[in-house]
Write a protein that holds these residues in place. Structure first.
Motif, PDB file in Angstrom:
ATOM      1  N   ASP A 140      20.677  57.193  30.890  1.00 53.07           N
ATOM      2  CA  ASP A 140      20.051  55.960  30.395  1.00 53.07           C
ATOM      3  C   ASP A 140      18.555  56.097  30.158  1.00 53.07           C
ATOM      4  O   ASP A 140      17.853  55.104  29.980  1.00 53.07           O
ATOM      5  N   GLY A 141      18.059  57.340  30.163  1.00 53.45           N
ATOM      6  CA  GLY A 141      16.644  57.554  29.927  1.00 53.45           C
ATOM      7  C   GLY A 141      15.743  56.940  30.969  1.00 53.45           C
ATOM      8  O   GLY A 141      14.534  56.807  30.767  1.00 53.45           O
ATOM      9  N   GLY A 142      16.321  56.556  32.111  1.00 49.38           N
ATOM     10  CA  GLY A 142      15.543  55.940  33.186  1.00 49.38           C
ATOM     11  C   GLY A 142      15.272  54.464  32.988  1.00 49.38           C
ATOM     12  O   GLY A 142      14.592  53.839  33.813  1.00 49.38           O
ATOM     13  N   PHE A 143      15.811  53.854  31.934  1.00 49.31           N
ATOM     14  CA  PHE A 143      15.493  52.455  31.657  1.00 49.31           C
ATOM     15  C   PHE A 143      16.121  51.495  32.663  1.00 49.31           C
ATOM     16  O   PHE A 143      15.582  50.417  32.910  1.00 49.31           O
ATOM     17  N   GLY A 144      17.242  51.864  33.249  1.00 52.02           N
ATOM     18  CA  GLY A 144      17.807  51.035  34.311  1.00 52.02           C
ATOM     19  C   GLY A 144      16.861  50.945  35.493  1.00 52.02           C
ATOM     20  O   GLY A 144      16.624  49.866  36.046  1.00 52.02           O
ATOM     21  N   MET A 145      16.300  52.095  35.882  1.00 49.89           N
ATOM     22  CA  MET A 145      15.304  52.122  36.955  1.00 49.89           C
ATOM     23  C   MET A 145      14.120  51.235  36.609  1.00 49.89           C
ATOM     24  O   MET A 145      13.629  50.466  37.450  1.00 49.89           O
ATOM     25  N   LEU A 146      13.645  51.341  35.376  1.00 52.12           N
ATOM     26  CA  LEU A 146      12.483  50.555  34.965  1.00 52.12           C
ATOM     27  C   LEU A 146      12.792  49.053  35.000  1.00 52.12           C
ATOM     28  O   LEU A 146      11.924  48.244  35.386  1.00 52.12           O
ATOM     29  N   GLN A 147      13.998  48.661  34.627  1.00 53.98           N
ATOM     30  CA  GLN A 147      14.372  47.248  34.704  1.00 53.98           C
ATOM     31  C   GLN A 147      14.238  46.721  36.129  1.00 53.98           C
ATOM     32  O   GLN A 147      13.718  45.624  36.356  1.00 53.98           O
ATOM     33  N   ALA A 148      14.697  47.500  37.094  1.00 53.62           N
ATOM     34  CA  ALA A 148      14.625  47.074  38.499  1.00 53.62           C
ATOM     35  C   ALA A 148      13.178  46.959  38.973  1.00 53.62           C
ATOM     36  O   ALA A 148      12.897  46.229  39.932  1.00 53.62           O
ATOM     37  N   LEU A 149      12.267  47.654  38.304  1.00 52.28           N
ATOM     38  CA  LEU A 149      10.860  47.643  38.693  1.00 52.28           C
ATOM     39  C   LEU A 149      10.017  46.669  37.872  1.00 52.28           C
ATOM     40  O   LEU A 149       8.797  46.661  37.976  1.00 52.28           O
ATOM     41  N   GLY A 150      10.691  45.853  37.047  1.00 48.11           N
ATOM     42  CA  GLY A 150       9.983  44.782  36.357  1.00 48.11           C
ATOM     43  C   GLY A 150       9.787  44.940  34.882  1.00 48.11           C
ATOM     44  O   GLY A 150       9.234  44.039  34.220  1.00 48.11           O
ATOM     45  N   TRP A 151      10.195  46.069  34.294  1.00 51.42           N
ATOM     46  CA  TRP A 151      10.092  46.228  32.847  1.00 51.42           C
ATOM     47  C   TRP A 151      11.083  45.281  32.159  1.00 51.42           C
ATOM     48  O   TRP A 151      12.225  45.127  32.613  1.00 51.42           O
ATOM     49  N   LYS A 152      10.664  44.670  31.086  1.00 54.82           N
ATOM     50  CA  LYS A 152      11.535  43.842  30.262  1.00 54.82           C
ATOM     51  C   LYS A 152      11.942  44.667  29.039  1.00 54.82           C
ATOM     52  O   LYS A 152      11.085  45.163  28.299  1.00 54.82           O
ATOM     53  N   LEU A 153      13.243  44.780  28.822  1.00 52.55           N
ATOM     54  CA  LEU A 153      13.751  45.567  27.704  1.00 52.55           C
ATOM     55  C   LEU A 153      14.329  44.638  26.649  1.00 52.55           C
ATOM     56  O   LEU A 153      14.998  43.652  26.977  1.00 52.55           O
ATOM     57  N   PHE A 154      14.104  44.970  25.380  1.00 49.57           N
ATOM     58  CA  PHE A 154      14.551  44.107  24.289  1.00 49.57           C
ATOM     59  C   PHE A 154      15.322  44.901  23.240  1.00 49.57           C
ATOM     60  O   PHE A 154      15.008  46.069  22.975  1.00 49.57           O
ATOM     61  N   ASP A 155      16.298  44.225  22.633  1.00 49.40           N
ATOM     62  CA  ASP A 155      17.055  44.855  21.551  1.00 49.40           C
ATOM     63  C   ASP A 155      16.381  44.580  20.208  1.00 49.40           C
ATOM     64  O   ASP A 155      15.267  44.029  20.163  1.00 49.40           O
ATOM     65  N   ASN A 156      17.032  44.919  19.136  1.00 48.81           N
ATOM     66  CA  ASN A 156      16.439  44.768  17.799  1.00 48.81           C
ATOM     67  C   ASN A 156      16.146  43.322  17.420  1.00 48.81           C
ATOM     68  O   ASN A 156      15.297  43.055  16.564  1.00 48.81           O
ATOM     69  N   CYS A 157      16.857  42.374  18.051  1.00 54.42           N
ATOM     70  CA  CYS A 157      16.656  40.947  17.769  1.00 54.42           C
ATOM     71  C   CYS A 157      15.705  40.296  18.768  1.00 54.42           C
ATOM     72  O   CYS A 157      15.610  39.060  18.819  1.00 54.42           O
ATOM     73  N   ARG A 158      15.017  41.128  19.570  1.00 59.51           N
ATOM     74  CA  ARG A 158      14.080  40.657  20.606  1.00 59.51           C
ATOM     75  C   ARG A 158      14.773  39.868  21.705  1.00 59.51           C
ATOM     76  O   ARG A 158      14.158  39.084  22.435  1.00 59.51           O
ATOM     77  N   ASN A 159      16.082  40.091  21.851  1.00 59.78           N
ATOM     78  CA  ASN A 159      16.804  39.522  22.983  1.00 59.78           C
ATOM     79  C   ASN A 159      16.637  40.456  24.178  1.00 59.78           C
ATOM     80  O   ASN A 159      16.709  41.686  24.029  1.00 59.78           O
TER      81      ASN A 159
END
Length: 378
Positions: A140-159
């Protein structure tokens, strides 16, 4: 005969822990040379078993596994370079062994639980965190870890992307405006036994995703997603993760640690050698014995036996290795060892040979015979 013997093996994966392998070897030595002084130092290369090889205090906590089910994990409170540190195994929360064969798919798994481990260590005040990267079920490129640490992730529709599944497959942008504040005050080290790049033919998806359950077409999708993620990291943090050795470790987790957390990727075996004080033990020893489940040309890529052997050779100490399996290219290891031996003494199936009782018996017998030969030379 008075002789000091150091036993410093890795685990025989799927069969015996490093500690149990070492115990079996020690029993064999004592049968051959009862007066020998034997010291067992279990080792690891930054993957599973790293915590077991080190001294410290285990801190249990509740996190989520790769499929977002609650589970119990831990981290190790210890010292590193004279300062408090937390050592975290990503395999404890994001490991392949946590899933059944049917559940294994890097298209649906994530590293959110690892982020929860990191957050728990930060909550306890640790500002030096070492993450061992081996054995993950994720890509997952580490993005799951980043989510748990407060990063907000968005898709192409900014959801905003939720925490289930693999966020790498959906991410188009992210925000770090609400991340855990202590992250920017913390030193992060990623201990890895592989130095693969983030993407490409030698990257996280093509090399490791098939081992985690990915089909051929899924590997291509994951690699394409990693390329997009690398562009995101470069645009936001100015870090070209493709040029960072080890960024492809643990499904790209190394890249996220290097770019988003500002961390450094270091050799797993070199870190464990430092933390265990192995060099002092090698100076004490007259003979060094190491080993792991499989020895072949791949062992040159940051594995325990070669790391131990290099240090032994620096101190001009004889070093031998034993293994459950020897590869056809074993001659590539001859410059590092005075002898390399398989423990296989019977004609068995792989399942029979890997049974813990069988492996322990054969490790004990093989080491005993080696020491009988060694004693003849003294």
């Amino acid at each position: 005969m008075s002789v000091n013997i150091l036993i410093a093996p890795d685990s025989f994966k799927g069969s015996l822990s490093a500690e149990k392998v070492g115990q079996a070897m020690a029993e064999g030595i004592k049968k051959a040379v009862p007066d020998a002084q034997v010291k067992v130092v279990p080792m690891a290369d930054g993957g599973e078993g790293t915590i077991a090889a080190l001294n410290g205090t285990l801190r249990p906590l509740t996190v989520h596994d790769p499929l977002m089910r609650q589970m119990t994990a831990s981290y190790l409170a210890m010292e590193y370079e004279g300062e408090p540190a937390a050592l975290i195994e990503c395999a404890e929360s994001s490991g392949l062994t946590l899933l059944s064969d049917e559940e294994r798919s890097p298209m649906t798994t994530n590293t959110f639980g690892l982020g929860e481990q990191v957050k728990a260590a930060l909550d306890e005040g640790f500002r030096q965190i070492i993450i061992s990267l081996g054995g993950s079920a994720t890509n997952d490129g580490g993005f799951g870890m980043l989510q748990a640490l407060g990063w907000k992730l968005f898709d192409n529709c900014r959801n905003e992307i939720n925490c289930a599944g693999n966020p790498l497959l959906e991410i188009a942008s992210f925000s770090d405006e609400e991340i855990y504040p202590a992250i920017r005050e913390t030193r992060f080290l990623a201990a890895s036994d592989v130095m693969n790049p983030f993407y490409g033919s030698d990257g996280a998806a093509f090399v490791f995703a098939p081992q985690k359950g990915a089909a051929e077409e899924e590997v291509v999708l994951l690699d394409q997603a990693l390329q997009k993620a690398a562009c995101l990291f470069q645009r936001v943090y100015g870090v070209d993760v493709q040029k960072v050795k080890g960024s492809g470790a643990a499904g790209g987790l190394g890249g996220a640690i290097a770019a988003a957390l500002g961390g450094e990727i270091v050799s797993g075996i070199d870190t464990v050698i430092q933390l265990t004080g192995l060099e002092t033990d090698i100076e004490w020893a007259d003979l060094v014995i190491t080993g792991e489940g499989s020895l072949d040309g791949q062992s040159l890529l940051g594995k325990v036996p070669v790391g131990v052997a290099k240090l032994a050779k620096q101190h001009r100490k004889p070093v031998v290795a034993i293994a459950g399996r020897l590869g056809e290219d074993i001659e590539a290891l001859h410059p590092y060892f005075d002898g390399i031996f398989s423990i296989q003494t019977d004609c068995l199936t792989i399942k029979q040979a890997m049974h813990p009782n069988t492996a322990a018996r054969q490790a004990r017998q093989t080491t005993e015979q080696l020491l009988r030969l060694y004693a003849l030379q003294k």
